[in-house]
Design an enzyme around this catalytic site. Structure first.
Site, mmCIF file in Angstrom:
data_model
loop_
_atom_site.group_PDB
_atom_site.id
_atom_site.type_symbol
_atom_site.label_atom_id
_atom_site.label_comp_id
_atom_site.label_asym_id
_atom_site.label_seq_id
_atom_site.Cartn_x
_atom_site.Cartn_y
_atom_site.Cartn_z
ATOM 1 N N HIS A 90 0.437 -4.142 1.601
ATOM 2 C CA HIS A 90 1.420 -3.277 0.949
ATOM 3 C C HIS A 90 2.618 -4.059 0.405
ATOM 4 C CE1 HIS A 90 -1.112 -0.050 1.890
ATOM 5 N NE2 HIS A 90 -0.237 0.887 1.568
ATOM 6 N N ASP A 155 9.725 4.013 6.952
ATOM 7 C CA ASP A 155 9.555 5.386 6.456
ATOM 8 C C ASP A 155 8.078 5.766 6.346
ATOM 9 O OD1 ASP A 155 12.255 5.448 6.149
ATOM 10 O OD2 ASP A 155 12.250 5.234 3.965
ATOM 11 N N GLU A 271 19.794 8.396 6.562
ATOM 12 C CA GLU A 271 19.375 7.762 5.298
ATOM 13 C C GLU A 271 20.068 8.493 4.150
ATOM 14 O OE1 GLU A 271 15.414 6.809 4.244
ATOM 15 O OE2 GLU A 271 14.978 5.703 6.092
HETATM 16 P P1 FAD Z 1 1.127 -7.406 3.890
HETATM 17 O O1 FAD Z 1 1.545 -6.996 2.538
HETATM 18 O O2 FAD Z 1 -0.324 -7.440 4.151
HETATM 19 O O3 FAD Z 1 1.786 -8.812 4.267
HETATM 20 C C1 FAD Z 1 3.161 -9.050 4.055
HETATM 21 C C2 FAD Z 1 3.531 -10.481 4.481
HETATM 22 O O4 FAD Z 1 3.397 -10.598 5.888
HETATM 23 C C3 FAD Z 1 2.609 -11.544 3.881
HETATM 24 O O5 FAD Z 1 3.339 -12.719 3.645
HETATM 25 C C4 FAD Z 1 1.585 -11.775 4.972
HETATM 26 O O6 FAD Z 1 1.028 -13.070 4.914
HETATM 27 C C5 FAD Z 1 2.437 -11.581 6.219
HETATM 28 N N1 FAD Z 1 1.662 -11.039 7.342
HETATM 29 C C6 FAD Z 1 0.890 -9.927 7.355
HETATM 30 N N2 FAD Z 1 0.356 -9.765 8.583
HETATM 31 C C7 FAD Z 1 0.817 -10.781 9.343
HETATM 32 C C8 FAD Z 1 0.629 -11.170 10.691
HETATM 33 N N3 FAD Z 1 -0.157 -10.485 11.514
HETATM 34 N N4 FAD Z 1 1.254 -12.286 11.131
HETATM 35 C C9 FAD Z 1 2.046 -13.021 10.314
HETATM 36 N N5 FAD Z 1 2.257 -12.704 9.024
HETATM 37 C C10 FAD Z 1 1.648 -11.601 8.555
HETATM 38 N N6 FAD Z 1 9.413 -1.601 4.705
HETATM 39 C C11 FAD Z 1 10.394 -1.220 5.533
HETATM 40 O O7 FAD Z 1 10.997 -2.054 6.198
HETATM 41 N N7 FAD Z 1 10.746 0.092 5.634
HETATM 42 C C12 FAD Z 1 10.088 1.069 4.963
HETATM 43 O O8 FAD Z 1 10.421 2.231 5.105
HETATM 44 C C13 FAD Z 1 9.016 0.701 4.117
HETATM 45 N N8 FAD Z 1 8.304 1.624 3.455
HETATM 46 C C14 FAD Z 1 7.280 1.243 2.660
HETATM 47 C C15 FAD Z 1 6.536 2.220 2.004
HETATM 48 C C16 FAD Z 1 5.481 1.872 1.186
HETATM 49 C C17 FAD Z 1 4.683 2.940 0.489
HETATM 50 C C18 FAD Z 1 5.183 0.496 0.989
HETATM 51 C C19 FAD Z 1 4.094 0.088 0.057
HETATM 52 C C20 FAD Z 1 5.923 -0.484 1.618
HETATM 53 C C21 FAD Z 1 6.974 -0.126 2.471
HETATM 54 N N9 FAD Z 1 7.730 -1.069 3.150
HETATM 55 C C22 FAD Z 1 8.731 -0.675 3.996
HETATM 56 C C23 FAD Z 1 7.503 -2.508 2.957
HETATM 57 C C24 FAD Z 1 6.577 -3.072 4.010
HETATM 58 O O9 FAD Z 1 7.229 -3.156 5.263
HETATM 59 C C25 FAD Z 1 6.156 -4.501 3.644
HETATM 60 O O10 FAD Z 1 5.576 -4.527 2.379
HETATM 61 C C26 FAD Z 1 5.178 -5.028 4.673
HETATM 62 O O11 FAD Z 1 4.934 -6.383 4.429
HETATM 63 C C27 FAD Z 1 3.895 -4.276 4.545
HETATM 64 O O12 FAD Z 1 3.049 -4.521 5.626
HETATM 65 P P2 FAD Z 1 1.565 -4.931 5.329
HETATM 66 O O13 FAD Z 1 0.890 -4.834 6.632
HETATM 67 O O14 FAD Z 1 0.976 -4.212 4.209
HETATM 68 O O15 FAD Z 1 1.830 -6.481 4.963
#
Ligand code: FAD
Length: 517
Positions: A90, A155, A271
């Site tokens: 994400h 969120d 918020e």
């Molecule tokens: P990914 O996109 O898969 O990875 C993000 C980064 O973390 C990459 O660099 C990856 O290499 C690294 N990573 C992933 N997993 C691990 C692991 N296990 N160990 C070490 N590194 C790792 N953020 C907020 O803080 N608050 C919010 O309310 C919020 N709402 C969101 C709503 C939506 C619809 C979206 C799309 C994003 C939102 N986000 C929010 C942002 C979100 O927290 C970040 O994009 C987060 O990185 C997404 O997690 P993911 O598991 O998809 O990570």
């Protein structure tokens, strides 16, 4: 069909040449490495849909040891290759992608399907141990079985634990409990050398602090121990409107200043949103505002066409239901919103936390979810938030936003300065999140180019006006920009990188360090 087979054979050969020097093909298959296009294609993309980078292969780990084997192979092989953990993909700008390397698919992984990573709750000690790829929605479901829940949220709950802990993890509870990275007791991490280390405040503390907010640079989180509290049963959810920005921020700041007070004397979540076009009020009315309370922006005396919506909640239990009205009323009396603009709803705790998923399902049904998302998230210091309002909300944005714009303050003292994350140099700072979608509707103001250009204008305005923002979920492409982003913390960040990932093979999609391959 024949072309597919040929491509697959080619991909396997490429992988074996790169990786096979230290791991033989049988071992690659055993630990869950795949070059199948149905695995590689999703790992090449993310929620942002702005970049596409194809990895050599994808690992579906069955355990932390599988990840350690792969990372050790990358670290020890003569040529080396990169390894990027992907949580739920994400990110916006390819942060979990990698070329010349392997993506480790943490969410929905083989281990999870085998039931190895199931959350383990200690109700006595109030924590849960979870696999790094676990989604927060599943963490919540597991802990609710014990009447417990994590304290600090995002969120949206379809994000992985490892992904949000690599950034911060924030929502309206952060003023009170701090971000998610302030609510972790212990981690298991596979470092860039392929070692599996347990770390906490007491044990391997340098690694613990490095990894929290560390953008995936120092290791792959395979287990996290997360703090829990008794789960509230219901939520009183309130929205009120303001036309005056300083009244709005004054009230938000007042509410977050109550973080040290007893629970009965503060809200549980604070918020806010910016509303620059009438469409948003009307949209919101259909999903939240009571139809018996029609809102007309023009009737509310919006200053410069902009309204601000404060969003607050009060959690409660069935046995405290009789006092919730009084507690809410006492707090609301201190606020200066537009009197006719109070919108209240009441719902189970789970439904409140999972609220954005409802919006996702609606957008998906209209084909509006899988579109490019040029999102921009900024931490803005309190002393400059009025300048930001004038320049951006009442200036650059015009009268169309193309998506929600969140704004809420947080207390810096709830963030641990030893972690890798950087925040502005003031006691109170705001998150401003421009969560916009680019659409191909023929309307020029909704195009990716238009919105990306506006993002650049916003960053330039901050630069020119001396508004010292820090990007949250940062995206930069040169090391100089990263050095500026980290400021005083850069030398620590760099030293930690050399210690825990000396070949710089992890999370290259962040574009902070060049791998030594
Ligand atoms: P990914 O996109 O898969 O990875 C993000 C980064 O973390 C990459 O660099 C990856 O290499 C690294 N990573 C992933 N997993 C691990 C692991 N296990 N160990 C070490 N590194 C790792 N953020 C907020 O803080 N608050 C919010 O309310 C919020 N709402 C969101 C709503 C939506 C619809 C979206 C799309 C994003 C939102 N986000 C929010 C942002 C979100 O927290 C970040 O994009 C987060 O990185 C997404 O997690 P993911 O598991 O998809 O990570």
């Amino acid at each position: 069909m024949a072309t597919n087979k040929l491509l697959l054979t080619f991909a396997i050969c490429r992988l074996i040449v790169t990786v096979g020097l230290t791991l033989n093909p049988m071992e690659l298959l055993r630990i869950g490495v795949s070059v199948d296009p149905t695995d590689v294609e999703p790992a090449s993309l993310d929620f942002g849909l702005l970049t596409r980078t194809e990895p050599l292969a994808v690992l579906h780990p069955g355990s932390a040891e599988d990840i350690a084997k792969l990372v050790r192979a990358a670290y020890e092989s003569t040529h080396g290759f990169t390894v990027s953990a992907r949580g739920h993909g994400h990110s916006i700008n390819g942060q979990a992608q990698t070329s010349n390397g392997v993506v480790v698919q943490m969410s929905g992984s083989r281990g999870m399907q085998l039931g190895l990573g199931k959350p383990r709750v200690s109700d006595m000690l109030r924590y849960v141990d979870v696999w790094g790829g676990e989604l927060w929605i599943d963490v919540l479901k597991s802990t609710l079985e014990y009447g417990l829940a994590p304290k600090s949220w995002t969120d949206y709950l379809y994000l992985s634990v490892g992904g949000t802990l690599s950034n911060g993890g924030i929502s309206g509870q952060a003023f009170n409990h701090g971000p998610q990275i302030s609510n972790v007791y212990e981690l298991d991490v596979v470092t860039g050398k392929g070692e599996i280390l347990t770390c906490s405040e007491e044990q391997n503390s340098e690694l613990f602090h490095a990894v929290l907010g560390g953008l995936g640079q120092f290791g792959i989180i395979t287990r996290a121990r997360i703090a829990l509290e008794p789960a509230p049963q219901r939520v009183r959810w309130i929205r009120v409107l303001y036309s005056n920005f300083s009244a709005f921020t004054h009230d938000q700041e007042y509410l977050i200043s109550r973080h040290g007070q007893p629970d009965s004397q503060k809200f549980d979540y604070v918020e806010g949103f910016v509303i620059v076009d009438e469409g948003l009020v009307n949209n919101w009315r259909s999903s939240f505002f009571s139809p018996s309370n029609p809102v007309k922006i023009s009737s509310l005396g919006a200053n410069g066409g902009v309204l601000y919506c404060l969003e607050i909640t009060k959690n409660y239990y069935e046995f405290t239901a009789n006092t919730v009205d009084q507690e809410v009323e006492a707090l609301m009396k201190k606020l200066n919103f537009i009197p006719a603009s109070v919108f209240t709803t009441d719902l189970p705790y789970m439904d409140f936390l999972d609220r954005v998923h409802k919006a996702e399902l609606k957008l998906r049904s209209k084909g509006l979810w899988d579109v490019p998302h040029p999102w921009l998230n900024l931490f803005v210091p309190k002393s400059k938030i009025a300048d930001f309002d004038r320049g951006v909300f009442k200036g650059i944005l015009g009268n169309k936003t193309s998506g929600p714009i969140l704004i809420y303050p947080m207390n810096k003292n709830k963030w641990d300065d030893k972690t890798s994350v950087v925040t502005p140099d003031e006691e109170v700072f705001y998150l401003v999140a421009l969560l916009r979608s680019a659409l191909d509707t023929g309307d020029e103001t909704q195009t990716l180019e238009y919105l990306s250009n506006q993002n650049r204008q916003i960053l330039k305005l901050c630069d020119d006006a001396g508004i010292s923002i820090k990007q949250y979920l940062p995206h930069y492409t040169t090391q100089q920009e990263w050095m500026d982003h980290f400021g005083d913390k850069w030398s620590l960040f760099h030293r930690r990188k050399m210690e825990f990932d000396p070949r710089r093979i992890l999370a290259t999609g962040q574009c902070i360090f060049k791998p030594s391959l």
